[in-house]
Design an enzyme around this catalytic site. Structure first.
Site, PDB file in Angstrom:
ATOM      1  CE  LYS A 140      -1.828  -1.466   3.769  1.00 39.72           C
ATOM      2  NZ  LYS A 140      -2.634  -1.673   4.996  1.00 39.72           N
ATOM      3  CB  THR A 155      -7.162   7.843   7.831  1.00 42.49           C
ATOM      4  OG1 THR A 155      -6.155   8.358   8.737  1.00 42.49           O
ATOM      5  CG2 THR A 155      -7.438   8.882   6.749  1.00 42.49           C
ATOM      6  N   GLY A 182      -8.206   3.093  11.296  1.00 44.06           N
ATOM      7  CA  GLY A 182      -8.728   1.778  10.936  1.00 44.06           C
ATOM      8  C   GLY A 182      -8.763   1.472   9.452  1.00 44.06           C
ATOM      9  CB  THR A 183      -7.509   3.163   6.378  1.00 43.77           C
ATOM     10  OG1 THR A 183      -6.205   3.420   6.923  1.00 43.77           O
ATOM     11  CG2 THR A 183      -8.328   4.428   6.435  1.00 43.77           C
ATOM     12  N   GLY A 184      -6.363   0.406   7.418  1.00 43.16           N
ATOM     13  CA  GLY A 184      -5.681  -0.851   7.127  1.00 43.16           C
ATOM     14  C   GLY A 184      -6.479  -2.054   7.578  1.00 43.16           C
ATOM     15  CB  CYS A 185      -8.395  -2.717  10.700  1.00 42.04           C
ATOM     16  SG  CYS A 185      -7.119  -2.446  11.931  1.00 42.04           S
TER      17      CYS A 185
END
Length: 265
Positions: A175, A207, A209-212
């Protein structure tokens, strides 16, 4: 067929990341969510205040409870916190042959707080990476895994993505959100090829928690699609809309969460 997805991760009592975010993403995308907790995390939109690790034997017991009883079609692995948890999770997903496993290589929270013990990184690389279907590191996490400097260009990203793939996982989603471009490029690497995906940056500070959320969305969606390159655009579209609506939530004083249920309210 209804998809049953499992999240193996730490908690977030503010509801924006971790297991809580994963369950929201699963539900929004039509998957039945199950959970195994690896750590209890006292955190909010301003940062991480405290981490209480779950005893690895109890993590193993939770995994056995779920996997021995429920058909799990896909799993997302998030915060593992320590090396012992890495070992028990790697053993469980191998013994029960979970079809699709997405490893979100969680190491540092948005606030900068550490979420994985440094000595656990080698265990992740040696024991877990070869057993998962997809890893989803951001650029700083990729640098930690490869023990190199953080990528500053897409050319660097491509080189590091190929190196990550050589570690044994089936696919790598690297990413590029940390790059300073107008777009946010992501690169998908598999044995079959390489694909570039991009989306415009959203002007929001919310933003958390975007990865989760992205990794959970990929786990929930993958059983319905033929490969990762067809799954990823659907997951990214869901996350993009969740980011676009993040400001409407008005949750917390710091970096707020994305709007997992933007389609409904």
């Amino acid at each position: 067929m209804r998809i049953n997805s499992l999240t193996i991760a730490g908690t977030d009592p503010s509801g924006g990341a971790g297991i809580q975010a994963d369950l929201k993403a699963f539900s929004a995308l039509g998957a039945y969510g199950t959970t195994v907790m690896t750590a209890l995390v006292a955190q909010n939109t301003c940062g991480v205040q405290s981490v209480y690790d779950i005893d690895p034997t109890f993590v193993a017991a939770q995994l056995e409870s779920v996997l021995s009883d429920i058909r799990i079609d896909s799993a997302k692995i998030g915060m593992l916190s320590n090396a012992a948890n890495v070992v028990v999770v790697a053993d469980a997903i191998s013994r029960y042959a979970v079809p699709y496993v997405v490893l979100d290589t969680v190491m540092i929270a948005k606030s900068g707080d550490p979420l994985l013990a440094p000595e656990a990184v080698s265990e992740v690389v040696e024991r877990l990476l070869p057993k998962v279907s997809l890893i989803t590191p951001n650029l700083p996490e990729a640098a930690v895994i490869l023990q190199c400097s953080v990528a500053e260009t897409e050319t660097d990203m491509q080189k590091q993505g190929r190196e990550l793939l050589s570690l044994g996982c089936e696919a790598v989603l690297l990413k590029g959100g940390h790059l300073t471009e107008h777009e946010s490029p992501d690169w998908l690497f598999t044995a079959e090829g390489e694909w570039r995906f991009t989306a415009p940056r959203i002007n929001t500070r919310h933003t958390h928690g975007t990865g989760c959320t992205l990794s959970a969305a990929l786990a929930a969606l993958r059983p319905r699609y033929s490969n990762w390159q067809t799954t990823l655009p659907v997951a990214k579209s869901y996350l993009q809309a969740a980011l676009e609506q993040a400001d409407s939530l008005e949750v917390g004083k710091g970096i707020g969460p994305v709007h997992h249920f933007h389609q409904w309210w």
